[in-house]
Design a protein around this motif. Structure first.
Motif, PDB file in Angstrom:
ATOM      1  N   HIS A 132       0.846  -1.193   0.000  1.00  0.00           N
ATOM      2  CA  HIS A 132       0.000   0.000   0.000  1.00  0.00           C
ATOM      3  C   HIS A 132       0.881   1.242   0.000  1.00  0.00           C
ATOM      4  O   HIS A 132       1.672   1.450   0.927  1.00  0.00           O
ATOM      5  N   GLY A 133       0.766   2.077  -1.022  1.00  0.00           N
ATOM      6  CA  GLY A 133       1.567   3.281  -1.105  1.00  0.00           C
ATOM      7  C   GLY A 133       0.894   4.468  -0.437  1.00  0.00           C
ATOM      8  O   GLY A 133      -0.049   4.327   0.349  1.00  0.00           O
ATOM      9  N   ILE A 134       1.381   5.677  -0.757  1.00  0.00           N
ATOM     10  CA  ILE A 134       0.842   6.911  -0.201  1.00  0.00           C
ATOM     11  C   ILE A 134       0.017   7.607  -1.278  1.00  0.00           C
ATOM     12  O   ILE A 134       0.531   7.916  -2.354  1.00  0.00           O
ATOM     13  N   GLU A 135      -1.248   7.850  -0.992  1.00  0.00           N
ATOM     14  CA  GLU A 135      -2.191   8.347  -2.002  1.00  0.00           C
ATOM     15  C   GLU A 135      -2.130   9.867  -2.109  1.00  0.00           C
ATOM     16  O   GLU A 135      -3.079  10.580  -1.737  1.00  0.00           O
ATOM     17  N   ILE A 136      -1.014  10.383  -2.612  1.00  0.00           N
ATOM     18  CA  ILE A 136      -0.803  11.822  -2.711  1.00  0.00           C
ATOM     19  C   ILE A 136      -0.209  12.137  -4.084  1.00  0.00           C
ATOM     20  O   ILE A 136       0.740  11.487  -4.521  1.00  0.00           O
ATOM     21  N   ASP A 137      -0.761  13.143  -4.740  1.00  0.00           N
ATOM     22  CA  ASP A 137      -0.251  13.602  -6.029  1.00  0.00           C
ATOM     23  C   ASP A 137       1.067  14.347  -5.809  1.00  0.00           C
ATOM     24  O   ASP A 137       1.097  15.369  -5.121  1.00  0.00           O
ATOM     25  N   PRO A 138       2.181  13.877  -6.383  1.00  0.00           N
ATOM     26  CA  PRO A 138       3.462  14.580  -6.175  1.00  0.00           C
ATOM     27  C   PRO A 138       3.434  16.032  -6.622  1.00  0.00           C
ATOM     28  O   PRO A 138       4.097  16.881  -6.017  1.00  0.00           O
ATOM     29  N   TYR A 139       2.682  16.335  -7.670  1.00  0.00           N
ATOM     30  CA  TYR A 139       2.645  17.704  -8.174  1.00  0.00           C
ATOM     31  C   TYR A 139       1.943  18.656  -7.201  1.00  0.00           C
ATOM     32  O   TYR A 139       2.132  19.874  -7.274  1.00  0.00           O
ATOM     33  N   SER A 140       1.109  18.127  -6.299  1.00  0.00           N
ATOM     34  CA  SER A 140       0.406  18.993  -5.354  1.00  0.00           C
ATOM     35  C   SER A 140       1.266  19.369  -4.157  1.00  0.00           C
ATOM     36  O   SER A 140       0.873  20.213  -3.351  1.00  0.00           O
ATOM     37  N   VAL A 141       2.452  18.746  -4.023  1.00  0.00           N
ATOM     38  CA  VAL A 141       3.324  19.003  -2.879  1.00  0.00           C
ATOM     39  C   VAL A 141       4.270  20.144  -3.214  1.00  0.00           C
ATOM     40  O   VAL A 141       5.000  20.095  -4.204  1.00  0.00           O
TER      41      VAL A 141
END
Length: 716
Positions: A132-141
């Protein structure tokens, strides 16, 4: 110029995260005609503002070790997901499942021992699972702040290893509107991604809209060729709406994240040793392999901050929904087996006091409510409900060259698990557990001289066992394991000591961070065997059982950055973790998933600074050397040793300007230039099927990879 920057940072920190706003100031200055050299910011680490327990503070005043990743660093770093983008930091590593799924590890501790904060609340996406990974868009960081060591005072259970805070972009000044477009391509797995962003501030009404997409086919290496099942697709949408007013601000953030990763099973042809590929499947295509997962994550956060006199009161309310499905049957490709639905409500109310005679304090309450539902036809964990809360108080005192801080927290968690009967047998039995923990920390930072700072911190951590560790009973397809829980597990408690030294000058910046950590009831999974040592199979799958023991971890990170010339940067860092289980024989002495010692080195030269057309034109050569990992959990061949390997990389980039403004940023890179075939000690694919022809076990990591990335800012 520096006084203006610092003054702006202090003013902006009243409205939003201090770290994110400080990074925004640096970004704005880079777009102006008057250039702020990179070599100058690298050595001024002590002036960076970070998130402290009692509000924002300078990095040199933080007793606990903290790492900062700036927006420009994130922008220039090629990666396949957000954890991959930050895993090059000293003391940070990742447990990987192919190229699309990564889990963060801080100083040898991962899974539910690391809290990830996004949009101001802790990310809850069933992170107990190996794949299970981290459900976050890299571009939003926008920027990243990494707290190393127990951070339970602010975040409660699960923050034993530390906290990774993903800061979103700060809101724009009144009257501003900006847009940007980003896109990139990677050669090894054909990864293509893009992101569109539009933000503005009209009369205090603020918004920030972003849509991102990504797709990748199977990656390849020189031993396995293309790895079937390693393709993935990703989509993400985020929307911020809010008001900035004289008394504070109120922001509503809505996020949607959708990931469709394949599952790498590693099955091989017995005669040729090649990985099995279904007939008619194109390994360089972007279609769904079988089996695959489907992850949907919804997030809504209401973030409020109000001034109360000279102090500040914050209220965050969040709702998250995570749905994870696994599709396995080729005959019924649209029917899922495992189907988890998780609802989470987060709440956080706390008060930050103003500074009075050097004193600052904060106090508050936070926690979450959860409900998990099984909606599929196969089962791994029972349905459950969870509620927890934590009450905390922290205080800090600035006395000349001394900065003292400390605090206490009490946590209580109630877990209720439901029963499930399947084929006239009880798959799960109902139970209830209550967990509580008292944590605290005390630390100091002392300015030995203008350039040298000493830090010392003692902290107590707490983690309640998760539902998978307590009650799992089923095949976990993504891990190729039959997992068995242990309802009698006790909470983990830790004591950790951190010692740090920071030195900065116009030529050298150096940091040394050492730690020692003792954990009672450390929980981990081991392969089980019968009395003859043969592995036990359940449903034709190797069985793993959760167990616990007392553990001791020690190690640290060292980093030296030298600037012998104004535009020349030479960096070196070394990370080491020694993690053992106490009072155990040799085969079970070392803890599973302990990162190998790692040395990173790079040489960077900036050819053009503040040019008429080009700006920040740089070339960087980097190497990552991972030493042999002989410290592994050998009981029943749960783990094996991992040979050493070295990766050679090259990076270059530039800003292109027109009339003094940045109109394009372009980045090129080549990673693993020698096409080295290697297996990371933290790769889960390392333990898949044996190649009968070569004798090699498992699947290898990605081979040589070239990438290009372009960012187009638009000032409206």
């Amino acid at each position: 110029m520096k006084k203006t920057i610092l003054k702006s940072i202090l003013l902006m920190s009243l409205c939003s995260s201090a770290t994110a706003q400080a990074m925004a100031i640096n970004e704005a200055k880079e777009d102006s005609i008057k250039h702020l050299p990179i070599t100058e910011t690298d050595v001024k680490l002590n002036e960076v503002v970070v998130t402290g327990l009692t509000g924002s503070q300078k990095l040199k005043q933080s007793p606990a070790p903290v790492s900062i990743i700036s927006p420009r660093q994130l922008e220039a770093q090629p990666s396949t997901n957000i954890i991959d983008a930050i895993a090059h930091q000293p003391g940070i590593s990742q447990i990987t499942t192919g190229s699309g799924i990564s889990k963060p590890v801080i100083r040898g501790l991962g899974y539910n021992r690391v809290v990830v904060v996004n949009d101001g609340i802790r990310q809850e996406g069933q992170q107990w699972g190996d794949e299970h990974g981290i459900e976050i868009d890299p571009y939003s960081v926008h920027s990243v702040e990494i707290l190393k060591g127990p951070a339970s005072l602010m975040y409660g259970s699960d923050a034993m290893a530390g906290v990774i805070i993903f800061h979103q972009a700060p809101t724009l000044p009144k009257g501003d509107m900006r847009a940007n477009f980003s896109t990139g391509y990677q050669s090894n797995n054909g990864l293509f991604d893009y992101s569109l962003n539009f933000a503005g501030n009209k009369g205090g009404f603020v918004w920030n809209t972003r849509y991102s997409g990504k797709m990748a086919h199977a990656y390849k290496n020189k031993y396995d060729g293309y790895v079937f099942g390693s393709s993935f697709r990703e989509q993400a949408f985020s929307q911020l709406l809010g008001l900035n007013y004289r008394q504070g601000y109120s922001h509503l953030t809505l996020d949607y994240y959708h990931l469709t990763p394949g599952i790498v099973e590693g099955e091989r042809n017995e005669e040729t040793g090649d990985l099995e590929v279904p007939d008619g499947y194109d390994l360089k295509g972007y279609g769904k392999p079988m089996p695959y997962q489907q992850i949907h994550h919804y997030n809504a956060v209401l973030d409020n901050s109000w001034y109360l006199g000279e102090g500040n009161i914050k209220l965050l309310l969040g709702y998250q929904q995570n749905r994870r499905q696994e599709f396995e049957e080729e005959e019924n490709p649209n029917e899922c087996g495992l189907d988890f639905l998780l609802h989470t409500v987060n709440y956080d109310l706390h008060y930050l006091s103003p500074e009075t005679n050097g004193w600052k304090y904060s106090t508050g309450i936070n926690g979450m409510w959860q409900e998990s539902i099984n909606k599929g036809t196969e089962f791994l964990i029972p349905a459950y409900r969870l509620f927890d809360f934590g009450i905390f108080a922290n205080v800090s005192k600035q006395m000349g060259k001394w900065n003292l801080s400390g605090g206490v927290r009490y946590d209580h968690r109630h877990l209720h698990s439901d029963a499930l009967q399947e084929n006239d047998e009880w798959r799960f039995t109902a139970f209830q557990r209550n967990f509580e923990g008292l944590t605290g920390s005390i630390g100091m930072a002392y300015e030995l001289s203008d350039n040298l700072n000493l830090k010392l911190n003692l902290s107590r951590g707490f983690r309640a066992p998760n539902i998978n560790e307590l009650a799992a009973n089923g095949v976990h397809e993504g891990t190729m394991r039959y997992e068995l829980g242990n309802v009698g597990l006790k909470p983990e408690h830790s004591w950790q000591v951190d010692l740090g030294l920071d030195y900065t000058s116009s030529v050298v910046s150096a940091q040394l961070a050492l730690f020692a950590n003792h954990i009672d009831n450390y929980i981990f999974s081991e392969k089980i065997a019968d009395e003859n040592g043969a592995e036990i199979l359940i449903d034709e799958t190797p069985a793993y059982q959760f167990t616990a023991g007392d553990a001791r971890l020690w190690g640290g990170e060292a980093r030296v950055d030298v600037h012998p010339l104004p535009r020349l940067h030479i960096g070196n860092s070394f990370s080491y973790v020694n993690a053992i289980q106490l009072r155990q024989p040799q085969e079970s002495k070392y803890l599973p998933f302990t990162p190998a010692p790692c040395w990173n080195a790079d040489v960077k030269y900036e050819f053009v600074c503040n040019g008429r057309t080009f700006d920040n034109l740089f070339l960087k050569f980097a190497t990552s050397c991972y030493l042999r990992q002989n410290h592994y959990y050998a009981t029943n061949e749960t783990e094996t040793a991992t040979p050493s390997y070295t990766l050679l990389n090259v990076y270059m980039g530039t800003d292109i300007k027109c009339h003094g403004k940045r109109i394009l940023s372009l980045y090129l890179s080549g990673e693993n230039l020698t096409n080295r075939a290697y297996q990371s000690h933290l790769s889960r694919l390392k333990y898949l099927d044996r190649n009968n022809v070569t004798g090699r076990i498992g699947v290898y990591n990605m081979g040589r990879n070239f990438s290009v990335k372009a960012v187009v800012p638009i000032d409206l």
